[in-house]
Design an enzyme around this catalytic site. Structure first.
Site, PDB file in Angstrom:
ATOM      1  CG  ASP A  72      49.017  32.251  37.779  1.00 44.34           C
ATOM      2  OD1 ASP A  72      48.977  31.093  37.332  1.00 44.34           O
ATOM      3  OD2 ASP A  72      48.121  32.738  38.488  1.00 44.34           O
ATOM      4  CD  GLU A 131      48.619  33.291  45.033  1.00 46.26           C
ATOM      5  OE1 GLU A 131      47.820  34.042  45.616  1.00 46.26           O
ATOM      6  OE2 GLU A 131      48.299  32.180  44.573  1.00 46.26           O
TER       7      GLU A 131
HETATM    8  C1  LIG Z   1      43.441  32.892  42.947  1.00 37.65           C
HETATM    9  C2  LIG Z   1      43.961  33.565  44.155  1.00 37.65           C
HETATM   10  O1  LIG Z   1      43.948  32.974  45.212  1.00 37.65           O
HETATM   11  N1  LIG Z   1      44.446  34.806  43.993  1.00 37.65           N
HETATM   12  C3  LIG Z   1      44.903  35.620  45.056  1.00 37.65           C
HETATM   13  C4  LIG Z   1      45.213  36.981  44.492  1.00 37.65           C
HETATM   14  C5  LIG Z   1      45.927  37.862  45.432  1.00 37.65           C
HETATM   15  C6  LIG Z   1      45.196  39.103  45.728  1.00 37.65           C
HETATM   16  C7  LIG Z   1      45.984  40.160  46.476  1.00 37.65           C
HETATM   17  N2  LIG Z   1      47.303  39.785  46.832  1.00 37.65           N
HETATM   18  C8  LIG Z   1      45.214  40.491  47.741  1.00 37.65           C
HETATM   19  O2  LIG Z   1      45.409  39.801  48.744  1.00 37.65           O
HETATM   20  O3  LIG Z   1      44.437  41.411  47.746  1.00 37.65           O
HETATM   21  C9  LIG Z   1      43.821  35.753  46.126  1.00 37.65           C
HETATM   22  O4  LIG Z   1      44.185  35.893  47.302  1.00 37.65           O
HETATM   23  O5  LIG Z   1      42.617  35.708  45.820  1.00 37.65           O
END
Ligand SMILES: CC(=O)N[C@@H](CCC[C@H](N)C(=O)O)C(=O)O
EC number: 3.5.1.47
Length: 387
Positions: A72, A131
């Site tokens: 990513d 993200e």
């Molecule tokens: C690994 C990581 O930190 N991923 C993000 C993924 C985003 C999820 C989405 N935007 C949400 O907020 O529901 C995370 O915040 O876990």
């Protein structure tokens, strides 16, 4: 690629972090780097409808199947506080989740197979918007992985600060939670701070909404189950002596199963309706799961991954529990079997998304080696499976 080259690449990427779907400089840097590799086996493809993405196919010498590897590309709206000499050049944006490390590892692996032709086809997917805005889902849904670009098994990593640099970690079953982005607007009526009876105060309604939300995980989720609801943004009001007529909240919910996620979503809708009734206001609840499905590792492929990593003397493998971070790789693994895994980056005093997050670059070379070894093993394994 030598360790010094990996570190130089990571530092350049680190300085140009960009938000989801805006990864233009990152795209240009990746493209230039990939074009600097020998091109004999490579086909580079961009997607007009997802213009910052890059797909690279490495043509196999005796292909039985196609193995995908995803990295990513996006960064976060965080003001970097690492004090590093190669800190972000983009004000208010930082690679605070380590996607600069992910892209560097992928480039390291790709550069190896650009010279050492793989047996099977390999497809590297440099993915925008992890993200937010679910770039993995966007790519899949627009048909990026069809025809010549169909992938039979898919792998991807995330860096992990609480584990030693270069260690590999994963588990059978669910690795990451499924998530849902929550947006809430509360609409009442503004007015003079001294005349609350003529207004409808959305700061008070928001306080009640937030307090009730805190009961969901505490009182509606079984004590041995896991879930989380976090509101990370709250906006209301303009000045001390004007009652806030509206409020806006942004949050995220997480659970390890889709059933749990559906339940949490419904509780949030119900509490929103209750607040609307009890405060005589309008509450708009917008829930968006997008591609953030629970990250479910495929049982056979992941068993093979773990067995291989445990046996490879070049790799330190550490078993791990599931965590509540989300990943839109969950959507891709819902469509294509595969394995997500962690790469330890040894920054235990910080954490992902923190302004001072600073992964240890000593993780890059062992990460690249482990993946090259595994993909090479997978290609031999794949041929045996087909016999
Ligand atoms: C690994 C990581 O930190 N991923 C993000 C993924 C985003 C999820 C989405 N935007 C949400 O907020 O529901 C995370 O915040 O876990």
């Amino acid at each position: 690629m030598k360790e010094a080259e990996l570190i130089a690449i990571r530092r350049q990427l680190h300085q140009i972090p960009e938000l989801a779907l805006q990864e233009k400089e990152t795209h240009a840097f990746l493209l230039k780097t990939i074009q600097s590799f020998p091109q004999t086996f490579l086909t580079i493809r961009t997607l007009p409808k997802l213009p910052t993405a890059i797909l690279v196919k490495v043509t196999g010498s005796d292909p039985q199947r196609t193995i995908g590897y995803r990295a990513d590309m996006d960064a976060l709206p965080v003001t970097e506080a690492t004090g590093l000499p190669f800190a972000s050049h983009h004000q208010g944006i930082a690679h605070a989740c380590g996607h600069d490390m992910h892209m560097t590892v992928a480039l390291g692996v790709l550069s190896y197979f650009a010279v050492h032709q793989p047996k099977d086809h390999l497809i590297f997917f440099f993915q925008p918007a992890e993200e937010s805005k679910n770039g993995g889902k966007l790519a899949y849904d627009m048909g990026a992985f069809t025809g010549e670009w169909q992938i039979d098994e898919f792998y991807g990593l995330h860096d992990r600060p609480d584990l030693p640099a270069g260690t590999i970690n994963t588990r059978l079953g669910t690795l990451f939670a499924g998530t849902t982005e929550i947006n809430v607007d509360l609409i009442g009526k503004s007015g003079h701070a001294a005349l609350p009876q003529n207004a409808n105060d959305m700061i008070v309604a928001t306080a009640s909404f937030i307090s009730q939300i805190q009961t969901v995980v505490a009182r509606n989720v079984g004590p041995t189950d896991s879930a989380v609801i976090t509101f990370g943004l709250m906006r209301a009001g303009t000045i001390r002596n004007v009652i806030a007529g509206s409020a806006h909240l942004e949050g995220t919910l997480r659970g390890f199963t889709q059933k749990q996620i559906n339940f949490l979503q419904q509780r949030i809708r119900d509490i929103g309706q209750g607040i609307a009734a009890s405060f005589n206001c309008e509450v708009k609840v917008d829930l968006n799961q997008g591609g953030y499905y629970p990250v479910e590792n495929n049982p056979q492929l992941t068993k093979d991954f773990i067995d291989f990593m445990q046996a490879d003397p070049a790799v330190t493998f550490v078993p791990t529990d599931p965590v509540m971070t989300g990943e839109d790789f969950g959507y891709l693994l819902n469509k294509i079997p595969g394995t997500m895994f962690w790469l330890g980056v040894n920054d235990p005093d910080s954490q992902l998304h923190a302004a001072d997050f600073s992964p240890d670059e000593a993780a890059l070379a062992p990460g690249v080696t482990a993946i090259i070894h595994f993909l090479t093993h997978r290609m031999a394994e794949a041929a045996e499976d087909l016999d």
